[in-house]
Design a protein around this motif. Structure first.
Motif, mmCIF file in Angstrom:
data_model
loop_
_atom_site.group_PDB
_atom_site.id
_atom_site.type_symbol
_atom_site.label_atom_id
_atom_site.label_comp_id
_atom_site.label_asym_id
_atom_site.label_seq_id
_atom_site.Cartn_x
_atom_site.Cartn_y
_atom_site.Cartn_z
ATOM 1 N N UNK A 1 5.587 13.139 6.842
ATOM 2 C CA UNK A 1 4.264 12.825 7.379
ATOM 3 C C UNK A 1 4.357 11.766 8.470
ATOM 4 N N UNK A 2 3.338 11.779 9.333
ATOM 5 C CA UNK A 2 3.322 10.819 10.435
ATOM 6 C C UNK A 2 2.790 9.471 9.960
ATOM 7 N N UNK A 3 2.841 8.494 10.827
ATOM 8 C CA UNK A 3 2.323 7.140 10.567
ATOM 9 C C UNK A 3 2.966 6.501 9.347
ATOM 10 N N UNK A 4 4.235 6.757 9.120
ATOM 11 C CA UNK A 4 4.887 6.138 7.972
ATOM 12 C C UNK A 4 4.438 6.711 6.648
ATOM 13 N N UNK A 5 3.848 7.889 6.701
ATOM 14 C CA UNK A 5 3.366 8.531 5.473
ATOM 15 C C UNK A 5 4.503 9.055 4.623
ATOM 16 N N UNK A 6 4.173 9.700 3.523
ATOM 17 C CA UNK A 6 5.200 10.121 2.567
ATOM 18 C C UNK A 6 5.992 11.342 3.042
ATOM 19 N N UNK B 1 -2.124 9.901 4.084
ATOM 20 C CA UNK B 1 -1.572 8.735 3.394
ATOM 21 C C UNK B 1 -1.109 7.648 4.360
ATOM 22 N N UNK B 2 -0.377 8.058 5.390
ATOM 23 C CA UNK B 2 0.154 7.083 6.336
ATOM 24 C C UNK B 2 -0.948 6.289 7.015
ATOM 25 N N UNK B 3 -1.993 7.000 7.442
ATOM 26 C CA UNK B 3 -3.097 6.338 8.139
ATOM 27 C C UNK B 3 -3.861 5.429 7.174
ATOM 28 N N UNK C 1 -2.777 3.995 4.602
ATOM 29 C CA UNK C 1 -1.974 2.817 4.278
ATOM 30 C C UNK C 1 -2.276 1.658 5.206
ATOM 31 N N UNK C 2 -2.632 2.000 6.433
ATOM 32 C CA UNK C 2 -2.908 0.955 7.434
ATOM 33 C C UNK C 2 -4.145 0.140 7.062
ATOM 34 N N UNK D 1 1.269 -3.430 -4.327
ATOM 35 C CA UNK D 1 1.248 -2.175 -3.619
ATOM 36 C C UNK D 1 2.022 -1.168 -4.462
#
Lengths: 305, 596
Positions: A272-277, B339-341, B343-344, B436
């Motif tokens: 996944x993007x943005x440091x996602x899983x 998830x990544x977004x 998380x921010x 976290x």
């Protein structure tokens, strides 16, 4: 299990075989073609199957079953069942569940007919399954034992791969020619496979002998070194679509029940993007795993998965 | 788990209880509903059951029929008590229930069997149900239940709970087990299951699973797999997610609007209301009572029109959309993508599920947050939902109010609410301290939602809306009618004038929705309908309504979940935000108007 090594003469032959390998492979192909044709035609002759099986296979298979220690209920794979599936039938009679693999569709169809003559309905539906497919690329994990026929091609490659995927405590049984016949076959010996293989030779007659190899004393790490088949990397460093066997997981209670345990086969499906899983495919399901956790999951990469 | 308290007392006598145990998302709730006739929530993602439910199950033959308490234990992968749900399960096991039904996932026998082995260590008589065998059959595989039964020494039944297949056999086996138990005959030999370390347990589970599986046909899931690959890869997944959400949003709004405009509004306008007015005028003489019934806030007019003609269509269309998202298994995929977004802003992907539920009703959203791993996330979600996630009733009211004035106001209000959600997330991330927890999320198989299941779930939500939504709304309108017609409203409006008129720039009557809004969220919006507000006033009114007090039921839920102090703090926060935000927007609007 016992590990009798009663094949001291092999080392000399090995070099010869290696030289011959390229040269003999057309001969080998011809021989296996002839034999499979013989078996195929034979299945149309009444009584042939019975006679042929009893003459060439019955005692050998019985010995193999005893040596491999398979028990009723065990799951067994047979690679290259041919049109006369003597081995699968014997294994079914011994109470195993058998998956018989054959790459030739015509042979497979014949094999189904032969099996239908020799086995009862319950045995056929519950214990035996014919599958169309190539020995290379077969996943041998999840079986208690794997039988490999003499005429699979390339036998060494297939056997190597099967041993590599084999579960702890399971074994592979394969047949190889002895004496003069061995000159025409690309041979594979336990010694050649490297590692501390726990193996046993069963000498038959008419130039065939069986080899049983257990995966028991087979350290995963040694396998890589000896076979150059993969390296240990972090799951986070895998490419999409790449697969491997987990060697190490971080301390997280949720991973094990989701199929992320040492010894388990996983494939990276997406990042996944943005440091996602990362999305990982395990045996039965897909799991999204945090990137830092994935970084701590180590696996042994498979070059041809 | 304050909410369990009530039920915990009921379950004090566990000797007459039967536990329903299994991994998450295996279909325990479907089985529970079948046996008890109750309606517990179910969906295609892990953690639908966040608190345990108790119901009655009748077992035993004709002469010895007896009813037991069936307890739907929250789904657990293991019994190692790593989170609140697992702790509940372990606690219940140590209280020696009469029996247990362990539901295994046919597609994931290894981990299911691991759970079963752990359960058996507690030496509770157990019936094993191997569920979801239909999905396994799609993979061309089957589970040999006879083999498992002989190896484990337990009754093992193959089931497809959603089709009610095999469930009666489970009941029969359960009866037999309980009867044998009564005759002091332990059903299984406990020496078979003596190893207690997790390594040997895994090994045993693996061996059992391997031998139990056998092939029956071709694997038909390959096409589905390649589709799924597109859904979870970010490059294709995001555009698809956008498309899916747009389609769902379009479905909710379009279907809702259509139902309202072409079916319910004409029905009420031309048929129901004239009929009521005719009836009331012919029976009750003009005066206070007639006005209360059919006047400005006519109890029988607005009290029926608002909940049934304005809000109900959106309730139906929303839950159609949500159910399709839930049952297809798409929600966890969306969670993974985002998830990544998320998380921010201090959230994790899994939080998308309670947030989406919150767009239906805040209460299930807040309760679903229990499945989140830590208190920080739970609290953040609760605050966000209470603050800026409009429930579907309020959304329906917004659409009714705003669509007539300007089509642009609806997206504007929603964009504003998104912006506030993000801002709230960032601020809360800084304010609330907490550990976290790394994301580990199971992605369930993609399934085609079953029409029968969808219909049933919409029906349940509809029933829930009638009881918990429409009734308070009707009461609220009745209260308003009473206050309005007796003149009490005018007095209150006079005192609230500085706030309503002076600070928010709304007409004096807008004090009414502010008072009613405490009761139901949409009542902050609906009374504005007939006030002929300007564009700016509509926006201010909507923003105030959006942030204002979440309804009474939500505050009660918050108090139960997080304590009275947190509930009070959230109440204060939302009310302050509503008034400060509303006033500031009005002034910003004036400034803009003066500039151009």
């Amino acid at each position: 299990m016992s590990s009798e090594k009663n094949a001291p003469t092999k080392s000399k032959k090995q070099t010869g075989v290696k030289l011959f390998k390229n040269f003999t492979s057309p001969l080998f192909k011809l021989a296996s073609m002839l034999l499979s044709q013989l078996e195929y035609i034979g299945t149309f002759i009444p009584g042939f199957t019975y006679l042929y099986t009893n003459l060439f296979y019955r005692k050998m298979i019985a010995r193999e079953i005893k040596a491999a220690g398979v028990e009723p209920g065990d799951k067994v794979l047979h690679v290259g069942c041919g049109s006369l599936p003597a081995t699968p039938i014997a294994l079914v009679r011994a109470g195993c569940r058998v998956i018989a693999l054959e790459r030739n569709e015509k042979s497979l169809e014949r094999a189904r007919k032969v099996a239908a003559w020799r086995l009862n309905k319950k045995e056929l539906s519950m214990q035996l399954e014919f599958r169309h497919g190539n020995g290379l690329g077969v996943d041998s994990s999840g079986y208690d034992a794997v039988w490999v026929s003499l005429h699979v091609n390339p036998q060494p490659g297939i056997i190597q791969q099967i041993i590599f995927n084999l579960d702890q405590g399971s074994c592979v049984v394969y047949r190889k020619p002895t004496a003069w016949l061995s000159q025409f076959y690309p041979l594979v010996t336990p010694e050649e496979l490297g590692g501390n293989l726990n193996s046993q030779y069963l000498t038959g007659w008419l130039g065939k002998e069986s080899v049983v190899i257990w995966s028991q004393d087979f350290e995963p790490d040694e396998k890589i070194v000896s076979q150059d088949d993969g390296e240990e990397i972090s799951l986070a460093d895998c490419r999409i679509g790449e697969a491997g066997v987990i060697t190490q997981i971080p301390d997280c209670q949720l991973l094990a029940p989701l199929g992320l345990r040492p010894g388990k086969y996983v494939r990276l499906r997406a990042r996944q993007s943005c440091g996602g899983p990362l999305v990982v495919q395990t045996a039965g399901r897909k799991v999204a795993v945090d990137r830092d956790l994935a970084d701590a999951i180590r696996l042994r990469r498979k070059s041809n998965g | 788990m304050a909410d369990c308290h009530q039920s915990r007392q009921e379950v004090e006598e566990l000797e007459s209880s039967i536990l329903l145990i299994g991994p998450p998302n295996v279909g325990k709730s479907v089985i529970f509903n079948y046996f008890t006739g109750l309606d517990v929530g179910m969906a295609n993602y892990p953690g639908t059951t966040v608190e345990f439910s108790v119901g009655e199950i009748d077992i035993g033959g004709e002469e010895s029929a007896r009813s037991y308490q069936l307890i739907d234990v929250p789904g657990t992968y293991t019994l190692e008590a790593t989170n609140a749900a697992e702790q509940v399960a372990v606690d219940m096991l140590t209280q020696r229930p009469a029996a247990a039904v362990c539901v295994l996932d046919a597609q994931n026998m290894e981990s299911s069997l691991y759970l079963l082995l752990q359960l058996l260590e507690h030496e509770i008589p157990t019936v094993v149900a191997v569920n979801r065998t239909d999905l396994l059959a799609n993979e061309g595989m089957a589970v040999d239940v006879d083999y498992l039964s002989s190896k484990l020494g337990l009754p093992v039944v193959e089931t497809v709970a959603v089709e009610q297949r095999g469930l009666e056999t489970v009941r029969t086996e359960l009866s037999r087990l309980v009867e044998e138990q009564a005759q002091q005959r332990p059903h299984f030999s406990s020496e078979k299951i003596s190893d207690t370390n997790s390594h040997s347990r895994w090994e045993k589970a693996e061996n059992l699973a391997r031998s139990a599986y056998y092939r029956v046909g071709e694997d038909q899931t390959e096409a589905k797999e390649s589709w799924d690959q597109l859904l979870v890869s970010p490059a294709t997944g995001f555009p698809i997610a956008l498309l899916v959400l747009t389609l769902i949003f379009g479905l909710v709004v379009g279907l809702g609007l259509g139902l309202r405009r072409f079916l319910l509004s004409p029905l009420f306008e031309h048929f129901v209301i004239p009929l009521i007015e005719l009836g009331v005028t012919s029976i009750i003489p003009p005066g206070l009572w007639r006005s209360i019934l059919i006047g400005e806030y006519g109890f029988l007019v607005k009290g029926l029109e608002w909940p049934f003609a304005l809000v109900m269509p959106y309730v139906l269309s929303f839950y159609l959309g949500l159910t399709m998202l839930e049952d297809s298994g798409y929600m966890p995929r969306l969670a993974v993508l985002l998830d990544g977004i998320l998380n921010k802003i201090g959230l994790s992907g899994g939080n998308i599920i309670p947030l989406l539920l919150g767009y239906g009703c805040a209460i299930p959203g807040i309760l679903a947050a229990r499945a989140m791993a830590n208190r920080k996330e739970r609290l953040t979600i609760a605050v966000m939902i209470s603050l800026a996630v409009p429930c579907i009733a309020q959304t329906g009211a917004f659409i009714s109010l705003l669509a007539e004035a300007s089509i642009w106001l609806i997206p504007l209000v929603f964009l504003f609410s998104f912006a506030v959600l993000v801002l709230a997330g960032i601020i809360l991330d800084l304010l609330i301290s907490g550990d976290w927890t790394p994301t580990v999320l199971e992605i369930p198989e993609l399934l085609l939602p079953r029409p029968g299941v969808i219909a049933k779930k919409i029906w349940l939500h509809f029933k829930h809306f009638l009881v918990d939504g429409a009734v308070p709304m009707v009461i609220g309108v009745g209260l308003a009618a009473l206050l309005y017609e007796t003149g009490a409203m005018e007095i209150m409006a006079y005192y609230m004038r500085p706030l309503v008129d002076g600070w928010l720039g709304l007409p004096e009557e807008a004090a009414t929705p502010l008072l009613l809004g405490i009761m139901r969220r949409e009542l902050t919006v609906l009374p504005l309908l007939d006030m002929e507000l300007s564009f700016l006033q509509l926006f201010v009114g909507s923003v105030v309504g959006l942030f204002y007090v979440p309804c009474i039921a939500v505050i009660a839920t918050l108090a139960k979940e997080y304590g009275i102090r947190v509930a009070a703090a959230i109440l204060l926060l939302t009310t302050t935000t509503a008034f400060v935000g509303g006033g500031l927007i009005l002034r910003a609007g004036w400034l803009l108007a003066a500039m151009f």
